[in-house]
Design a protein around this motif. Structure first.
Motif, PDB file in Angstrom:
ATOM      1  N   ARG A   1       8.282   8.517   5.862  1.00 21.75           N
ATOM      2  CA  ARG A   1       7.191   8.235   6.811  1.00 21.75           C
ATOM      3  C   ARG A   1       7.111   9.334   7.844  1.00 21.75           C
ATOM      4  O   ARG A   1       6.039   9.811   8.201  1.00 21.75           O
ATOM      5  CB  ARG A   1       7.483   6.888   7.482  1.00 21.75           C
ATOM      6  CG  ARG A   1       6.572   6.585   8.648  1.00 21.75           C
ATOM      7  CD  ARG A   1       5.318   5.898   8.174  1.00 21.75           C
ATOM      8  NE  ARG A   1       4.586   5.460   9.317  1.00 21.75           N
ATOM      9  CZ  ARG A   1       3.478   6.058   9.735  1.00 21.75           C
ATOM     10  NH1 ARG A   1       3.004   7.091   9.116  1.00 21.75           N
ATOM     11  NH2 ARG A   1       2.837   5.592  10.791  1.00 21.75           N
TER      12      ARG A   1
ATOM     13  N   ARG B   1       5.584  12.480   6.493  1.00 22.27           N
ATOM     14  CA  ARG B   1       4.132  12.435   6.323  1.00 22.27           C
ATOM     15  C   ARG B   1       3.400  12.711   7.623  1.00 22.27           C
ATOM     16  O   ARG B   1       2.237  13.085   7.623  1.00 22.27           O
ATOM     17  CB  ARG B   1       3.707  11.066   5.772  1.00 22.27           C
ATOM     18  CG  ARG B   1       4.019  10.880   4.311  1.00 22.27           C
ATOM     19  CD  ARG B   1       3.186   9.733   3.736  1.00 22.27           C
ATOM     20  NE  ARG B   1       3.402   8.514   4.471  1.00 22.27           N
ATOM     21  CZ  ARG B   1       4.422   7.695   4.240  1.00 22.27           C
ATOM     22  NH1 ARG B   1       5.318   7.994   3.348  1.00 22.27           N
ATOM     23  NH2 ARG B   1       4.540   6.587   4.939  1.00 22.27           N
TER      24      ARG B   1
ATOM     25  N   ILE C   1      -0.304  -1.003   1.300  1.00 24.34           N
ATOM     26  CA  ILE C   1      -0.057   0.428   1.469  1.00 24.34           C
ATOM     27  C   ILE C   1       1.327   0.792   0.951  1.00 24.34           C
ATOM     28  O   ILE C   1       1.502   1.757   0.194  1.00 24.34           O
ATOM     29  CB  ILE C   1      -0.200   0.834   2.947  1.00 24.34           C
ATOM     30  CG1 ILE C   1      -1.657   0.663   3.412  1.00 24.34           C
ATOM     31  CG2 ILE C   1       0.258   2.280   3.161  1.00 24.34           C
ATOM     32  CD1 ILE C   1      -1.831   0.793   4.910  1.00 24.34           C
TER      33      ILE C   1
ATOM     34  N   GLN D   1       2.372   3.178  -2.163  1.00 26.68           N
ATOM     35  CA  GLN D   1       3.248   4.336  -1.973  1.00 26.68           C
ATOM     36  C   GLN D   1       4.425   4.345  -2.938  1.00 26.68           C
ATOM     37  O   GLN D   1       4.958   5.405  -3.260  1.00 26.68           O
ATOM     38  CB  GLN D   1       3.769   4.360  -0.530  1.00 26.68           C
ATOM     39  CG  GLN D   1       2.723   4.723   0.504  1.00 26.68           C
ATOM     40  CD  GLN D   1       3.231   4.525   1.925  1.00 26.68           C
ATOM     41  OE1 GLN D   1       4.207   3.812   2.145  1.00 26.68           O
ATOM     42  NE2 GLN D   1       2.573   5.159   2.883  1.00 26.68           N
TER      43      GLN D   1
ATOM     44  N   LEU E   1      -3.424   8.069  -2.645  1.00 27.37           N
ATOM     45  CA  LEU E   1      -3.450   7.470  -1.313  1.00 27.37           C
ATOM     46  C   LEU E   1      -3.482   8.596  -0.298  1.00 27.37           C
ATOM     47  O   LEU E   1      -2.617   9.471  -0.285  1.00 27.37           O
ATOM     48  CB  LEU E   1      -2.225   6.594  -1.069  1.00 27.37           C
ATOM     49  CG  LEU E   1      -2.188   5.856   0.271  1.00 27.37           C
ATOM     50  CD1 LEU E   1      -3.247   4.764   0.306  1.00 27.37           C
ATOM     51  CD2 LEU E   1      -0.809   5.258   0.513  1.00 27.37           C
TER      52      LEU E   1
ATOM     53  N   ASP F   1      -3.234   9.646   3.525  1.00 26.07           N
ATOM     54  CA  ASP F   1      -2.610   9.171   4.757  1.00 26.07           C
ATOM     55  C   ASP F   1      -2.975  10.138   5.867  1.00 26.07           C
ATOM     56  O   ASP F   1      -2.573  11.298   5.837  1.00 26.07           O
ATOM     57  CB  ASP F   1      -1.091   9.111   4.543  1.00 26.07           C
ATOM     58  CG  ASP F   1      -0.317   8.759   5.806  1.00 26.07           C
ATOM     59  OD1 ASP F   1      -0.946   8.591   6.861  1.00 26.07           O
ATOM     60  OD2 ASP F   1       0.913   8.660   5.720  1.00 26.07           O
TER      61      ASP F   1
ATOM     62  N   THR G   1       3.664   1.691   8.717  1.00 25.69           N
ATOM     63  CA  THR G   1       2.293   2.170   8.510  1.00 25.69           C
ATOM     64  C   THR G   1       1.538   2.318   9.826  1.00 25.69           C
ATOM     65  O   THR G   1       0.379   2.731   9.829  1.00 25.69           O
ATOM     66  CB  THR G   1       1.512   1.211   7.587  1.00 25.69           C
ATOM     67  OG1 THR G   1       1.443  -0.079   8.195  1.00 25.69           O
ATOM     68  CG2 THR G   1       2.202   1.105   6.233  1.00 25.69           C
TER      69      THR G   1
ATOM     70  N   ARG H   1      -2.858   4.330  11.736  1.00 19.75           N
ATOM     71  CA  ARG H   1      -3.091   5.503  10.929  1.00 19.75           C
ATOM     72  C   ARG H   1      -4.241   5.183   9.979  1.00 19.75           C
ATOM     73  O   ARG H   1      -4.610   4.020   9.801  1.00 19.75           O
ATOM     74  CB  ARG H   1      -1.835   5.898  10.150  1.00 19.75           C
ATOM     75  CG  ARG H   1      -0.667   6.287  11.057  1.00 19.75           C
ATOM     76  CD  ARG H   1       0.539   6.734  10.254  1.00 19.75           C
ATOM     77  NE  ARG H   1       0.283   7.930   9.474  1.00 19.75           N
ATOM     78  CZ  ARG H   1       0.307   9.157   9.980  1.00 19.75           C
ATOM     79  NH1 ARG H   1       0.542   9.348  11.267  1.00 19.75           N
ATOM     80  NH2 ARG H   1       0.083  10.205   9.204  1.00 19.75           N
ATOM     81  N   GLN H   2      -4.798   6.190   9.369  1.00 18.74           N
ATOM     82  CA  GLN H   2      -5.906   5.994   8.445  1.00 18.74           C
ATOM     83  C   GLN H   2      -5.407   6.140   7.009  1.00 18.74           C
ATOM     84  O   GLN H   2      -4.744   7.125   6.678  1.00 18.74           O
ATOM     85  CB  GLN H   2      -7.008   7.020   8.708  1.00 18.74           C
ATOM     86  CG  GLN H   2      -7.588   6.923  10.112  1.00 18.74           C
ATOM     87  CD  GLN H   2      -8.709   7.906  10.326  1.00 18.74           C
ATOM     88  OE1 GLN H   2      -9.834   7.679   9.913  1.00 18.74           O
ATOM     89  NE2 GLN H   2      -8.401   9.028  10.981  1.00 18.74           N
ATOM     90  N   TYR H   3      -5.745   5.157   6.194  1.00 18.70           N
ATOM     91  CA  TYR H   3      -5.347   5.183   4.791  1.00 18.70           C
ATOM     92  C   TYR H   3      -6.575   4.970   3.910  1.00 18.70           C
ATOM     93  O   TYR H   3      -7.332   4.024   4.116  1.00 18.70           O
ATOM     94  CB  TYR H   3      -4.328   4.089   4.500  1.00 18.70           C
ATOM     95  CG  TYR H   3      -2.988   4.317   5.148  1.00 18.70           C
ATOM     96  CD1 TYR H   3      -1.991   5.060   4.517  1.00 18.70           C
ATOM     97  CD2 TYR H   3      -2.717   3.781   6.408  1.00 18.70           C
ATOM     98  CE1 TYR H   3      -0.768   5.272   5.118  1.00 18.70           C
ATOM     99  CE2 TYR H   3      -1.488   3.977   7.019  1.00 18.70           C
ATOM    100  CZ  TYR H   3      -0.516   4.722   6.359  1.00 18.70           C
ATOM    101  OH  TYR H   3       0.704   4.926   6.971  1.00 18.70           O
TER     102      TYR H   3
END
Length: 525
Positions: A6, A9, A258, A262, A271, A273, A317, A492-494
Motif C-alpha cells: 500500500r 503504491r 478493492i 488487488q 485496477l 489506484d 484503501t 483514494r480513487q479506484y
C-alpha cells in the motif's frame, strides 16, 4: 495489519494492477467490442438540472453540459472550455471577464451566447434550490453581458477562487428557451453543449450518452458513446464487471472489493489506484448538552485512532487524516496530530477532569446507511469500540437512509454525525469555507469571525495560492481548537476496468469527476 505494498503504491498518483475477472465471459450487453463503453457507478444523479444539484449529479453534468472553465487532463487550475479566454481585469480580484468561443451551439443546434451564460448563473440564484449550488455564488454581485460573446462577473468581494467556482459542473450552461427561470426542469429530455448528449435516461438505472457533434471545447473524445449504469452496491457492480456486463467501475468500490481485486493475479482486469482529495469527518452539534462542551470534543479527538479505522475497517484503501484540508493540497498541515499526537486515554481523562467531568459521557453518533459505502457501519462500530473502551464514553449508534439523514442534520437533530466531502474544487478554501459561517453546508451554524471575516477574505484576494499557506494553517488551527469538526480519513480513487479499456488514469479531474471522453478500447492486433 500494515500493508507495505500500500505504501509503495502511494509513490505514484496512479498505477495499473493486473487482476482476475472470474470467469471472464461476456454477457449479452452493450459492453464489449463495438458497443458503447459501459461504466458502472453507485453514485446516481439526484436531478438532471444543474440549478438543483450540489452533489454527485455533477459526474453526469460534466459530460453532457459545458462550463466556461474546466480541467483538461493533467491541469490543476481551471482552463477555458466554453470560454476562449477568462481573466480578472482588475488588481482587486473583483471583476472577472470571459470571452466565449465563437459559434458555440447546444446539442440541438440552438445558439449558446453570452445571454445563455448569464441566464444560467442568474437562474441558480433565483431558484435557490435547497439542494442546489447557490451557496457557491455568495460573492457574486451581478453578471453583465457585453455583446454576444463577452460576459463580465462583478463580485462584491475579492475572490481569487471564483474561476474554480465557474469550473464546477454546478455552473453548467443551459438553454434559456428550454429551462424555466424560476423552477427546476422536471423531465429527462435534457441537453447541453458538452462532449455528449443524453440519448436516454432511466432514473436510478442508466444514462446513455452519445457524441455531441456540435461540441466545441478542449475534450478530445476517444469514444463515440458511453452508457452509465447505476448500482445500489459495490458487490453487484463488481459482479457486473466480472461477467462483462460493464467495462469500467467508477465511484463506489467497497474496500473489501478493492482488496479482493488487488489479490488476484491475471490479466483480465486492471485496477487503477490514484490519489484522492475526498474526506470523511465527524460533526459535533454545539447545541447538544454534551457535544456542545469543548472538553468533550477534545477528549474524543484525543481518543480516535485513525490508523485503526483506515487499516482495520478500510483495509488500507484510505489514509488517516489529521486536518480538514487533505494532504496534497497547498496549505495542508496535520494540525490534529500536532496537537493530540497518538491516541491517549490518560490525556483524554485529564481533559475531561479539568472541565469537571468525571462520569462517563453519553453521546449518540449518527451515520447514513446508503451514501458512503458498505464500510460506514463498520467505521462507526470501530469508533464506538474505541470510545467505549476508554471507559470515558458510552456511545449509542443510530442511522438513517441518506434522504432522511440529510433532513435530520439540517434540523440539528444529531449530537454527532458523520459526513463525507467531495470537493467543489481542489483548493484549501473549499475544505474550510463550506463548513463555517451562519449558513453552511452542514446545517449547523458555525460562527468563526476570524476565519470568515479575516482569513478567507485575505486568501481570496491572493491570486498566488502559494502565498496563502500561513493563513490556511491558522484557519486549520482554529478548527482544531474548536473541535467542532473532526477529520477521520482521506480517500483514494479506484477504477476497475476490463483489460481492453484504456484512459482510466486520464479520466479523473482534480475534483474526482470522471471525464468519460478519455476512455477507449485498446486497438486489436
Amino acid at each position: 495489519m500494515f500493508n507495505q505494498n500500500r505504501v509503495l503504491r502511494r509513490v505514484a498518483a496512479a498505477a495499473s494492477i493486473s487482476l482476475l475477472a472470474g470467469c471472464g465471459v461476456f454477457s449479452n450487453s452493450s459492453a464489449g467490442a463495438g458497443g458503447p463503453i459501459v461504466v458502472g457507478t453507485t453514485s446516481a444523479p439526484s436531478t438532471l438540472d444543474p440549478a438543483g444539484s450540489w452533489d454527485g449529479s455533477w459526474e453526469l453534468f460534466r459530460n453532457i453540459y459545458q462550463t466556461l472553465l474546466a480541467y483538461p487532463n493533467g491541469a490543476t487550475t481551471p482552463q477555458p472550455d466554453a470560454a476562449e479566454s477568462c481573466a480578472f481585469t482588475d488588481s482587486g480580484n473583483r471583476t472577472y471577464r470571459c470571452e466565449l468561443r465563437p459559434g458555440l451551439k447546444f446539442a440541438d443546434g440552438a445558439t449558446l451566447d453570452a445571454r445563455a451564460v448569464k441566464y444560467s448563473i442568474d437562474r441558480i440564484r433565483t431558484i435557490n434550490a435547497p439542494s442546489g449550488p447557490a451557496g457557491l455564488l455568495g460573492n457574486l454581485d451581478r453578471v453583465q453581458v457585453i455583446g454576444d460573446h463577452e460576459v463580465v462577473f462583478h463580485l462584491n468581494k475579492a475572490d481569487a477562487t471564483f474561476p474554480f467556482v465557474l469550473a464546477t459542473p454546478a455552473m453548467s450552461i443551459v438553454d434559456p428557451d428550454d429551462y424555466p427561470a424560476r423552477s427546476l426542469r422536471g423531465d429527462e429530455s435534457v441537453h447541453g453543449s458538452g462532449p455528449y448528449t443524453l440519448k436516454s435516461y432511466e432514473d436510478g438505472k442508466q444514462a446513455e450518452l452519445v457524441r455531441n457533434d456540435n461540441y466545441q471545447g478542449f475534450a478530445d473524445r476517444q469514444n463515440d458513446a458511453v452508457t452509465i449504469r447505476y448500482f445500489h452496491n459495490s458487490a453487484t457492480m463488481v459482479q457486473a464487471l466480472r461477467s462483462g456486463a460493464i467495462d469500467v467501475t467508477y465511484r463506489g468500490l467497497a474496500a473489501s472489493d478493492i482488496v479482493a481485486l488487488q489479490s488476484y493475479n491475471s490479466s483480465d482486469l486492471q485496477l487503477i489506484d490514484g490519489a484522492g482529495v475526498d474526506i470523511n469527518y465527524l460533526v459535533f452539534n454545539p447545541k447538544d448538552p454534551w457535544a456542545g462542551i469543548p472538553a468533550v470534543r477534545k477528549a474524543v479527538a484525543q481518543l480516535v485512532d485513525r490508523p485503526a479505522i483506515a487499516f482495520k475497517v478500510y483495509r488500507g484503501t484510505v489514509d488517516p487524516l489529521y486536518s480538514m484540508v487533505p494532504a496534497g493540497l497547498t496549505g495542508h498541515t496535520p494540525s490534529y496530530f500536532d496537537v493530540y499526537g497518538d491516541p491517549s486515554t490518560s490525556k483524554a481523562r485529564q481533559t475531561l477532569a479539568d472541565a469537571g467531568i468525571t462520569q462517563r459521557v453519553p453521546l449518540t453518533f449518527w451515520y447514513t446507511t446508503d451514501r458512503y459505502g458498505s464500510e460506514t457501519a463498520k467505521e462507526f462500530q470501530e469508533l464506538k469500540r474505541q470510545l467505549d473502551g476508554s471507559g470515558l464514553f458510552t456511545v449509542t449508534l443510530k442511522s438513517r437512509p441518506w434522504k432522511k439523514y440529510v433532513v435530520g442534520y439540517q434540523r440539528g437533530e444529531y449530537p454527532v454525525f458523520g459526513r463525507g466531502w467531495f470537493p467543489d474544487f481542489p483548493d484549501a478554501d473549499n475544505f474550510i469555507a463550506p463548513f463555517v459561517g451562519d449558513h453552511n453546508t452542514l446545517g449547523t451554524p458555525y460562527p468563526s469571525p476570524v476565519i470568515t471575516g479575516k482569513l478567507l477574505p485575505e486568501t481570496r484576494a491572493e491570486n498566488d495560492r502559494g502565498e496563502v499557506v500561513e493563513d490556511f494553517k491558522e484557519a486549520q488551527q482554529i478548527l482544531v481548537d474548536d473541535g467542532r469538526l473532526l477529520p477521520i480519513w482521506q480517500g483514494r480513487q479506484y477504477i476497475a476496468a476490463t483489460d481492453d479499456i484504456s484512459g482510466g488514469e486520464q479520466a479523473l479531474d482534480p475534483s474526482t469527476i470522471m471525464m468519460m471522453w478519455e476512455l477507449h478500447r485498446k486497438a486489436s492486433w
